[in-house]
Write a protein that holds these residues in place. Structure first.
Motif, PDB file in Angstrom:
ATOM      1  N   GLN A 239       0.822  -1.204   0.000  1.00  0.00           N
ATOM      2  CA  GLN A 239       0.000   0.000   0.000  1.00  0.00           C
ATOM      3  C   GLN A 239       0.859   1.259   0.000  1.00  0.00           C
ATOM      4  O   GLN A 239       0.560   2.241  -0.676  1.00  0.00           O
ATOM      5  N   GLU A 243       0.089   3.039  -3.308  1.00  0.00           N
ATOM      6  CA  GLU A 243      -0.949   4.051  -3.091  1.00  0.00           C
ATOM      7  C   GLU A 243      -0.409   5.357  -2.504  1.00  0.00           C
ATOM      8  O   GLU A 243      -0.827   6.443  -2.912  1.00  0.00           O
ATOM      9  N   GLU A 290      -5.728  -4.543   4.371  1.00  0.00           N
ATOM     10  CA  GLU A 290      -5.047  -3.648   3.434  1.00  0.00           C
ATOM     11  C   GLU A 290      -4.969  -4.241   2.033  1.00  0.00           C
ATOM     12  O   GLU A 290      -5.102  -3.520   1.039  1.00  0.00           O
ATOM     13  N   CYS A 295      -6.781  -2.313  -1.091  1.00  0.00           N
ATOM     14  CA  CYS A 295      -6.123  -2.399  -2.401  1.00  0.00           C
ATOM     15  C   CYS A 295      -6.879  -3.256  -3.423  1.00  0.00           C
ATOM     16  O   CYS A 295      -6.459  -3.356  -4.579  1.00  0.00           O
TER      17      CYS A 295
END
Length: 402
Positions: A239, A243, A290, A295
């Motif tokens: 992540q 991200e 996560e 995700c």
């Protein structure tokens, strides 16, 4: 809810809305968040009430309080919110303000110091880090598996702090390395890389400048290697790189970020990796928060376990996919509220050890080192006869690589 007029700070909600990018006034107090919050099963924590206090601007009640540190950042509340209020982002913003005002828990402040000064969440010095690395190399050497640390490669493997430094999680790193070598991947491990910084993002513990320095350093080292891919087996690291780093740096890195479970599917689909022997057991899968809700990786593990037939019988747990309950290891809860984290893991194990029809499940697969460790501890506390494995461990085991 009773409070004095003097407690109201009308500018507080505007401050939080601006910093988090969320219109908190949209919250209609429907309680969907509370009914889905895993903490509400084991504690009096009420996320709807916290948001209501925020709507009234009760700054002096919220920031010094304990509730903002009880969130696991599992994102189930956001998933259920009919008005699309990203509550975890709001919580992260509140945490950062609390820290800025000197109100952060010691565990969070210690983690900030550890990551910024030692480049790892455990505050291990260089000598201790080298010993941990040597431990992994020794395990692999016993199986005649190499551990390359060359400066240039097509793929960089980023284990993450847990799989690299915790003995109990190193089997995940060893399994991934064994598989990378099995397919003759052109890969490397860069010793210069630092902790991804995701714990600091979840807790709001670091300044924007500090986060940018971490992201810049890691991305720069990987780009210098000429790698086209960064692979990790840790959803938090995944992540962070996929991200968070693009937002922090204002650009996309010059490499693709993949979780190892995605790479496993690719290897088998392209026949770079033979299909492993089937595990003859009834098996379920725990979706890490996560990796799943945040995700969006739900299909890949099921593609491997069910359609690629890695196991003889795959069964969904009572709570799975987007409804998968948090194991309690996320959001830095394990460090700030260990008992709550353990209680959540105990509850999650109950939903994993039996199918919806009451049949016993002897094996649970996951794809996260934090989930694996927290669920193993819960199974041991409750004397539950269930084996918890990472999917990389399962594949390496069935291929007889380790």
């Amino acid at each position: 809810m009773i409070f004095a007029k003097s407690e109201i700070d009308s500018s507080f909600i505007d401050q939080i809305s601006s910093l988090s990018g969320q219109n908190i006034r949209l919250c209609s107090q429907c309680s969907q968040c509370t009914s889905s919050c895993p903490i509400s099963y084991v504690d009096s924590f009420n996320i709807r009430k916290l948001i209501r206090e925020l709507q009234f601007g009760l700054k002096e009640k919220i920031l010094p309080g304990d509730d903002i540190w009880k969130c696991t950042m599992c994102y189930e509340c956001y998933d259920r919110c009919p008005n699309n209020v990203n509550i975890p982002k709001v919580i992260a913003t509140l945490r950062k303000l609390a820290i800025d005002e000197g109100l952060g828990p010691k565990a969070v402040l210690d983690a900030e110091k550890n990551i910024l000064e030692s480049a790892n969440v455990f505050n291990l010095d260089e000598e201790t880090r080298e010993l941990a690395l040597e431990d992994i190399k020794d395990r692999l050497a016993a199986k005649r598996i190499s551990f390359p640390t060359k400066p240039k490669a097509k793929v960089v493997y980023f284990p993450g702090c847990l799989s690299l430094y915790l003995n109990r999680a190193q089997e995940i790193a060893c399994s991934i390395i064994a598989i990378l070598n099995k397919v003759k991947e052109n890969w490397t491990f860069l010793e210069e890389l630092k902790c991804c910084g995701q714990p600091l993002i979840l807790t709001g513990a670091a300044s924007e400048d500090d986060l940018k320095k971490i992201a810049e350093w890691n991305v720069d080292q990987i780009e210098k290697s000429g790698a086209k891919r960064l692979v990790t087996g840790c959803p938090s690291c995944f992540q962070a790189f996929k991200e968070e780093y693009p937002k922090i740096l204002g650009r996309e890195p010059n490499f693709e970020v993949v979780h190892f479970i995605q790479l496993l599917n690719e290897y088998i689909n392209k026949r770079r990796l033979q299909r492993p022997r089937k595990l003859i057991e009834r098996v379920t899968y725990h979706d890490p928060c996560e990796l799943g809700r945040v995700c969006g990786i739900f299909d890949e593990p099921r593609e491997l376990l069910l359609r690629k037939k890695l196991v003889s019988r795959f069964v969904e747990s009572k709570e799975s996919l987007r409804n998968s309950r948090c194991c309690g290891a996320g959001g830095f809860l394990k460090s700030t509220h260990e008992k709550l984290s353990n209680d959540l893991a105990n509850e999650r194990i109950k939903t994993l050890i039996k199918t919806k029809t009451g049949q016993h499940v002897p094996v649970c697969i996951t794809a996260c080192p934090s989930c694996k460790l927290n669920l193993i501890d819960a199974a041991q506390r409750n004397n539950d006869d269930i084996k918890i494995m990472d999917i990389a461990e399962l594949v390496a085991q069935q291929l007889r690589l380790l």
